[in-house]
Design an enzyme around this catalytic site. Structure first.
Site, mmCIF file in Angstrom:
data_model
loop_
_atom_site.group_PDB
_atom_site.id
_atom_site.type_symbol
_atom_site.label_atom_id
_atom_site.label_comp_id
_atom_site.label_asym_id
_atom_site.label_seq_id
_atom_site.Cartn_x
_atom_site.Cartn_y
_atom_site.Cartn_z
ATOM 1 N N GLU A 158 1.567 3.551 3.064
ATOM 2 C CA GLU A 158 2.091 2.975 4.299
ATOM 3 C C GLU A 158 3.612 2.977 4.186
ATOM 4 O O GLU A 158 4.242 1.981 3.854
ATOM 5 C CB GLU A 158 1.492 1.592 4.518
ATOM 6 C CG GLU A 158 -0.026 1.673 4.737
ATOM 7 C CD GLU A 158 -0.740 0.343 4.695
ATOM 8 O OE1 GLU A 158 -0.059 -0.706 4.739
ATOM 9 O OE2 GLU A 158 -1.978 0.339 4.621
ATOM 10 N N GLU A 202 1.992 -5.038 10.911
ATOM 11 C CA GLU A 202 1.452 -3.684 10.963
ATOM 12 C C GLU A 202 2.355 -2.889 11.908
ATOM 13 O O GLU A 202 2.390 -3.138 13.105
ATOM 14 C CB GLU A 202 0.007 -3.694 11.458
ATOM 15 C CG GLU A 202 -0.945 -4.487 10.581
ATOM 16 C CD GLU A 202 -1.337 -3.743 9.319
ATOM 17 O OE1 GLU A 202 -1.049 -2.525 9.245
ATOM 18 O OE2 GLU A 202 -1.918 -4.358 8.408
ATOM 19 N N HIS A 234 0.872 -1.172 0.000
ATOM 20 C CA HIS A 234 0.000 0.000 0.000
ATOM 21 C C HIS A 234 0.910 1.223 0.000
ATOM 22 O O HIS A 234 1.688 1.427 0.943
ATOM 23 C CB HIS A 234 -0.924 -0.010 1.221
ATOM 24 C CG HIS A 234 -1.905 -1.136 1.208
ATOM 25 N ND1 HIS A 234 -2.321 -1.797 2.345
ATOM 26 C CD2 HIS A 234 -2.552 -1.732 0.182
ATOM 27 C CE1 HIS A 234 -3.182 -2.737 2.026
ATOM 28 N NE2 HIS A 234 -3.330 -2.718 0.710
ATOM 29 N N HIS A 269 3.326 -3.505 6.587
ATOM 30 C CA HIS A 269 2.201 -2.586 6.381
ATOM 31 C C HIS A 269 2.218 -1.515 7.472
ATOM 32 O O HIS A 269 3.152 -1.419 8.256
ATOM 33 C CB HIS A 269 0.880 -3.351 6.399
ATOM 34 C CG HIS A 269 0.609 -4.131 5.148
ATOM 35 N ND1 HIS A 269 -0.421 -3.846 4.295
ATOM 36 C CD2 HIS A 269 1.248 -5.201 4.611
ATOM 37 C CE1 HIS A 269 -0.414 -4.698 3.292
ATOM 38 N NE2 HIS A 269 0.595 -5.538 3.464
#
Length: 818
Positions: free
Chosen positions: A419, A646, A416, A554
């Site tokens: 990110e 994350e 993404h 991410h």
């Protein structure tokens, strides 16, 4: 002489302009004194320090104020500032929230008509000649550069392009940290709020709400009353030079709320407040026209204080007062501030901590290969939709070659595009591994010599460039997330999960259904299939290199997720484990338990999920279903185990946060790579030729997920400590079984296998070559066929005997009576 006259006229005009500007500054200075404020000047900005609780070290000096227009030129709105041509609020950037009543100072006047008449034809001819000479020089320089370029594509891109200076965008001061959570909940107050879930602690830029309205985790601060006396207050703890405010509306799928205009108030004691002035009027800042797009409002004059308030003036007519915010400010040195230590220094590794766009990323990667040419190599796996190359850095003691028995590892970041932290961590990791290897750090030396490491910093470079242009605070929650075509790359891989599950449900014997190397479905290979070029490139990369372990970096949360990401029967949330669930949980725990942010018991949740209750790890499907994820595809189509990390609440943290984030993740990145050496490994060889056998199937008892050997016959099977029964077979060979013991240390147990070809396979190969069949093989074939004949005869006899028994029972008197 005529040239000198022209120059003299210009100087006089500029002097007149400067005198007029000086008068304007003096008027501003007098207005500030009448408002009981003291002015202190540096070379770039004017600081307004309130008289209340004034530090003795911050003694005011006599000076002239810098007006708004001058600040735009040399300060935060200058050519490198957020609203300059190279800043996030410049061309192509978001709308800047500016104060309303702006007084534009008089600019320098142009020469009059009389002045222009004094320029002679001779001067014009000389000017024309100079322009022609300059043009010719430029053309000659261009031709020389073209001749000096090398023919290779890599040199073509790395020479002229990389020599261009890409001007760095920056906000005048970094964010205080509402979004990154460096600002604690206790530092945020409000005049009122509707309920706890809409309290001041929820007024953080880009904070996301829960699905249900009315819970504890809504997506903004919302005032209880709808009037102009409402405010959101932030305590910066220290004296701070405030430069701006960034505002968003409420994040909600049920409500639309945002602030359209607002005032800014400042204080040193949270009792006496001064409203930010624009000349002699109170400054009114433009807010939002929708709930999500961040809007920057710069203070007309950067102001030193400790507390800041956002005071809404108007709001969306069908909504209420709700906002999410970030504050821009630089801490001011104050030796009397004895209650709070100096700010942390971040990292001492001395690495390049900043955000790198495409050109800067290439420069950095090139500099690493030049610094460590013996252990690094840059290669590309494809291009994005707009033609940006997907660069990979390989780090190994023998770059460019797969070594027998050496596992392949990869980090993938930037799937993404917005990110951005993962991208910067991977670029930082390259530098760190290079320099520590040169220093002789034994841990790094061992890792580089025993592992082939591949680092892909930007899988979605098109999306990143979109986010980068807007800047870390102004990119919002989704700008740059998708590819240029609007595709979410983490939903773009083939959905092999449901293919496997559907086959298992339809099969009479589930053990006969393939649990690995599931082929890509035919629909996915069509030319009109919605498959991004970035996805195609990564799939091809996975098939070319026998990766063993990977992590997909991410942002937007702080948690590690593991497969499966897709749930059965399309359930929105459901724990969906793989056959290797225990080892995946170990992998996730290894990263989470060594991450300084994740193990901090005092950290608050990012948005609305409390992952600390899960020890900061969770099954992907139990969080939310993601069909077509890279993790699931990697596990079901290749041998590679992969998790998603994350990294932070803030998807695109400010550059000032990068040293802290590196320290948070440095140990995690290293220890996770070391897990590639757990389990068993070995080589599957042919007994006669001693050559490696590719595509041999390695099956571990009680683990319903097989893997296959690589092209040279070597394999790696990640396993937790214990003793395992391992069976290996390949087409045309008799299977082989061994018991392999896995220890506690991250050193794989070597379990080699030697397979013997079946006589039928040997016969096929001999016949294919047109050779004569050896006598011993003929005898073995006869014996084999005789065994098969006897076995089939026994089976037929048993079947016939069963049929005779059934016939006798059917003819018995009892059967007839029934």
């Amino acid at each position: 002489m005529e040239k000198c006259v022209c120059v003299l006229v210009l100087v006089l005009a500029l002097d007149a302009s400067m005198a007029q500007t000086h008068n304007t500054h003096a008027e501003t200075h007098n207005n500030n004194n009448n408002n009981n404020t003291t002015t202190t000047t540096t070379t770039a900005h004017t600081y307004l320090i309130f008289n209340t609780s004034l530090s003795p070290t911050l003694t005011p000096t006599e000076s002239v104020s810098v007006d708004l227009q001058e600040t735009r030129t040399h300060g935060p709105d200058g050519p490198h500032g957020p609203d300059g041509p190279h800043g996030p609020g410049g061309a192509g950037g978001p709308t800047r929230g500016t104060p309303t009543a702006v007084t534009t100072p008089t600019s320098a006047k142009a020469p009059t008509g009389t002045d222009r008449e004094e320029t002679t034809a001779k001067d014009r001819e000389e000017t024309t000649e100079k322009k022609e000479e300059e043009k010719n020089r430029k053309e000659e320089t261009t031709e020389i550069k073209k001749k000096e370029k090398k023919n290779s594509k890599e040199e073509e891109e790395s020479d002229d392009d990389d020599e261009e200076e890409d001007e760095t965008k920056h906000l005048d001061c970094p964010p205080l940290g509402l979004e990154s959570l460096r600002v604690d909940d206790s530092q945020m107050q409000a005049s009122s709020y509707q309920r706890t879930g809409l309290g001041p602690h929820r007024g953080r830029l880009n904070i996301q709400s829960g699905i249900e309205d009315g819970d504890l985790y809504d997506g903004a601060w919302c005032a209880e009353f709808k009037d102009r006396h409402q405010w959101l207050e932030v305590d910066a703890i220290h004296l701070t030079r405030f430069t701006g405010v960034i505002l968003q509306g409420r994040n909600s799928i049920w409500s639309w709320d945002w602030v359209q205009t607002y005032k800014v108030q400042l204080s040193n004691d949270s009792i006496s407040w001064k409203t930010c002035m624009n000349g002699t009027q109170e400054a009114i800042f433009e807010g939002n026209q929708g709930p999500e797009t961040p809007v920057l409002g710069l203070l007309p004059v950067p102001t030193v204080a400790r507390f800041i308030r956002i005071n809404p003036q108007t709001w969306y007519s069908n909504g209420t007062i709700c906002l999410r915010a970030e504050i821009l400010g630089c801490r001011v040195h104050d030796p009397d501030d004895v209650f709070y230590p100096e700010e942390e220094q971040g990292s001492r590794d001395g690495l390049d901590f900043r955000h790198h766009n495409y050109k800067e990323m290439r420069k950095l990667m090139k500099s690493v290969t030049e610094e460590c040419p013996d252990i690094t190599r840059i290669y590309t796996i494809g291009k994005s939709y707009t033609g940006l190359k997907l660069y990979v850095m390989e780090i190994s003691d023998n770059p460019g070659k797969h070594e027998l028995g050496e596992p392949e590892f990869r980090y993938v970041a930037g799937m993404h595009g917005n990110e951005a932290l993962g991208r910067e961590l991977v670029l930082t990791l390259m530098q760190y591994l290079c320099r520590q290897y040169k220093k002789g750090n034994q841990r790094i030396v061992r890792l580089v010599k025993e592992t082939r490491i591949h680092l892909l910093p930007s899988m979605n470079p098109d999306g990143y460039e979109v986010a980068y242009e807007k800047g870390s605070e102004l990119a919002g929650w989704a700008d740059g997330r998708y590819s240029f075509e609007g595709i979410d790359l983490n939903h773009n891989f083939p959905d092999l999960n449901n293919i496997m599950w559907d086959s298992q449900e339809a099969a009479a014997d589930k053990s006969k259904v393939s649990n690995h190397y599931i082929p890509i479905p035919e629909y996915y290979t069509q030319e009109d299939a919605t498959v991004a070029p970035e996805t195609r490139a990564v799939i091809s990369w996975m098939q070319d290199i026998p990766f063993v372990l990977s992590a997909n970096l991410h942002g937007g949360e702080v948690v590690v997720t593991y497969p499966f990401d897709c749930t059965r029967d399309w359930a929105p949330q459901e724990d969906t484990p793989t056959a290797d669930n225990a080892f995946f949980r170990w992998l996730a725990t290894v990263y989470a338990s060594t991450n300084l942010m994740m193990v901090n018991p005092d950290r608050r949740i990012c948005h609305y999920e409390d992952f600390q209750s899960h020890n900061n790890i969770i099954n992907g499907g139990a969080w939310h279903t993601v069909p077509g994820s890279m993790n699931d595809f990697s596990y079901l189509h290749t041998n590679c185990f992969e998790v998603t990390v994350e990294l932070s609440c803030d998807k695109f943290p400010h550059a000032s946060e990068l040293p802290f984030e590196w320290e948070n993740n440095k140990e995690s990145l290293l220890v996770y790579m070391e897990q590639v050496h757990r389990g068993i490994k070995g080589v599957v060889r042919d007994k006669l030729t001693r050559k490696g056998i590719p595509d041999a199937i390695i099956k571990v008892e009680d683990h319903d997920h097989d893997i296959r050997s690589a092209a040279d016959g070597d394999y790696w099977r990640l396993l937790n400590p214990g003793e395992y029964k391992v069976v290996v077979w390949a087409e045309g060979y008799f299977p082989s079984m061994r018991r392999c013991n896995v220890g506690l240390e991250p050193h794989a147990t070597v379990c080699d296998f030697t397979l013997t070809k079946t006589p039928i396979q040997r016969l096929k190969e001999i016949r294919a070559k047109g050779g004569k069949i050896p006598q011993d093989l003929q005898l073995r074939l006869r014996a084999l066929r005789l065994r098969k004949l006897r076995a089939s005869t026994k089976a037929i006899n048993r079947r016939r005997e069963g049929q005779r028994v059934q016939t006798r029972r059917a003819r018995s008197p009892e059967a007839r009576r029934v």
